[in-house]
Design an enzyme around this catalytic site. Structure first.
Site, PDB file in Angstrom:
ATOM      1  N   TRP A 220       0.820  -1.214   0.000  1.00  0.00           N
ATOM      2  CA  TRP A 220       0.000   0.000   0.000  1.00  0.00           C
ATOM      3  C   TRP A 220       0.845   1.251   0.000  1.00  0.00           C
ATOM      4  CZ3 TRP A 220      -4.390  -0.540  -2.006  1.00  0.00           C
ATOM      5  CH2 TRP A 220      -5.033  -1.770  -1.907  1.00  0.00           C
TER       6      TRP A 220
ATOM      7  N   ASP B 112      -1.875   6.890   6.282  1.00  0.00           N
ATOM      8  CA  ASP B 112      -2.912   5.995   5.761  1.00  0.00           C
ATOM      9  C   ASP B 112      -3.210   4.982   6.857  1.00  0.00           C
ATOM     10  OD1 ASP B 112      -4.462   4.070   4.576  1.00  0.00           O
ATOM     11  OD2 ASP B 112      -3.124   3.710   2.878  1.00  0.00           O
TER      12      ASP B 112
ATOM     13  N   LYS C 237     -13.057  -1.265   5.981  1.00  0.00           N
ATOM     14  CA  LYS C 237     -12.499  -2.211   6.938  1.00  0.00           C
ATOM     15  C   LYS C 237     -13.193  -1.985   8.295  1.00  0.00           C
ATOM     16  CE  LYS C 237      -8.418  -2.209   4.045  1.00  0.00           C
ATOM     17  NZ  LYS C 237      -8.518  -3.514   3.381  1.00  0.00           N
TER      18      LYS C 237
END
Lengths: 368, 368
Positions: free
Chosen positions: B106, B175, B199
């Site tokens: 990511w 993030d 999530k």
């Protein structure tokens, strides 16, 4: 009221009414999707259940909208608004220009955003006639080195639409948000067709884009990946986690459209519903007025005025009391607006037309 | 099985399990929202019903996540992925540099996208240790004229997290997608915190961004409007049609979190659940192995290997048969992964730990 005892007639401009049977199906399978022991919105977007949902929605969107095979469909986030930026970012390369028709609030927004990303000009501006009509092809002032002509095929706020498609030497790019899948398109004229889902297609949170595959070879690559059409197309809109719930609902709406008779049936229904309301306006002896030139009247957003603002307030208040909801015009223009998207039943329009006739009978102009 | 007779234990990495009571409430009010005669997803985003939903979700998100008043919350579309572009676009001005920690897949994506929009460098790269740990502050090679240090506080695929926050002279941009609202943050270190909703926060289709208000005076304006933080902040995330359904569900999840005891309870639960699984790994006499350095073990994504790929296949197959779903590791790294987000009950983790012990007892290494 509609078939459901408490259900209202919903003339919202978007988000807006959806087919009741679609809502009920979604409700029924919401907590435990097809016996999987979890909700669809709890599942991996790369798992078999959602993959089937997405693949079906893509195939049905091409089928129902009668899209030729040389286009691909993309499901992206950010609504039509992000497309205002992505279109010039991706399509304008090598000093090409973007031409825009300024037909009202939404076109103006597209122009504003595009200016950050290229050489943009307005080929026609409807400001001088207060955005009450679309241009003829002869009125379009096209320049050399133009990559595309951007049109807003239907302006949600002004209630105008292109009744005839522009005849120009460059491809069209069309924002069809407020008449998506309510009308057949001349695909050969378009390189890209886009719009937000939250009117005819489903809930908010998604833009649906149909893009001519051959142009993807020439789009700009020097962008963040979420902003690149070529990347989304190559990944089947699964480059990142897609808007799962809007895609799922869109698939159900597409099945509903198909069952109703598809695009031709939606087109007929739109003509019938808008016809009934324009008739109510035109037959009112000037009590109701529509500022739009007759040839350019929208079949999705019917705008009208009453003899005074006081009567408009009374109209909005009394219509809501009998279940005719969200008839207020956009705050920027005032007046009334009936948005009569695909999922709004003809019976809702009939109820409104009847209410309009009663209201004008019972509220003389001098009352204003 | 969980309390609902058919409900599975869902270890999906995202979209992922949501609180069952939230799903049931949403189902119950799906077709007719609070007696309004229409679904919430059929209503104008500027109407009173949705306005109340959005305002409440914004206020609760600040409250539950213990965010100081000098931050604003934004609900945008495009997921964390679009933020990979928007962050450098908005924040890097006047030749400033963006520093990034490359901690795995990511972070690497964030770096790739940022390079299209500024002078970007990698302050530390975890490639040499195969992304099994985070850097210490001393290892960060910071350069002059750096605007921010971007960190991925938890890597969903590698299963690593920053146990200690970097000590640097520039603001952090974080993030937090895969540990959102599972952990208290040192807000004074951050200018911007962001992540996808799918999530810990709700369904897919939204990014939630907390941005320090004072930096909005200095962000880049020469962008399309959807890509500008200052515009979204000034309009309370209502600049365009927002992702209605994810915002609505996020509000319900926030209420659920608050009822559980808020952020402190989520943090405790995460430590307990991850602790139980790491114990199952560490007590297995090397049958299960976790490649991550102990200090950097994620409390949300527990990755582990078995003695052989054959045994891993058997493990995945047999666990699914008993209702322990989605335990396969990311396709890029293989192995197994249990994502144990906030809404996953402790009982699901206990069931997995028990299954792991039974499986290792019944499947000797030599069987591999």
């Amino acid at each position: 009221m509609n078939s459901d005892s408490n259900r209202k007639h919903n003339f919202s401009a978007g988000p807006c009414t959806l087919p009741l049977e679609v809502l009920r199906q979604a409700q029924q399978e919401f907590v435990d999707y097809q016996g999987a022991g979890m909700s669809l919105i709890e599942m991996s977007h790369r798992g078999k259940h959602f993959d089937a949902v997405a693949v079906e929605a893509m195939a049905l969107s091409m089928e129902v909208f009668q899209v030729p095979d040389d286009f691909s469909v993309l499901f992206l986030q950010g609504g039509a608004m992000l497309q205002f930026s992505m279109i010039p970012m991706n399509l304008l390369t090598h000093g090409q220009k973007g031409a825009y028709v300024n037909s009202g609030a939404w076109a103006d927004g597209a122009i504003t955003d595009a200016k950050a990303y290229g050489d943009i000009y307005t080929a026609w501006d409807g400001a001088e006639n207060n955005y009450t009509r679309m241009p003829t092809s002869a009125e379009l002032a096209m320049q050399d080195h133009t990559r595309y002509l951007h049109i807003t095929t239907n302006e949600t706020i002004g209630g105008i639409r292109f009744a005839e498609w522009p005849e120009v030497d460059v491809p069209l790019v069309g924002d069809v948000s407020s008449e998506y899948m309510a009308r057949r398109l001349p695909w050969e004229k378009f390189d890209l067709v886009y719009g937000g889902a939250q009117k005819n297609l489903g809930p908010a949170g998604m833009a649906v884009i149909f893009i001519r595959k051959s142009i993807l070879e020439h789009t700009n690559r020097d962008l963040g990946r979420y902003l690149r059409y070529d990347i989304h197309e190559a990944s089947g809109s699964m480059f990142n986690t897609p808007p799962v719930f809007p895609i799922y609902m869109f698939g159900k709406v597409l099945k509903w459209m198909k069952k109703q008779g598809g695009l031709a049936a939606m087109e007929t229904l739109a003509a019938e519903k808008s016809g009934a309301l324009y008739r109510a306006i035109d037959d009112s002896d000037g009590y109701y007025t529509c500022p739009v030139e007759v040839a350019c009247r929208s079949q999705m957003n019917v705008v009208f005025r009453l003899p005074s603002e006081q009567l408009e307030q009374k109209f909005l208040s009394e219509s809501a009391q009998v279940g005719l909801m969200n008839l207020k015009g956009h705050r920027s223009v005032g007046g009334c607006r009936a948005s009569i998207y695909n999922a709004l039943p003809k019976s809702s329009v009939d109820a409104l037309a009847e209410f309009m006739a009663d209201f004008s009978d019972n509220n003389a102009r001098t009352n204003g």
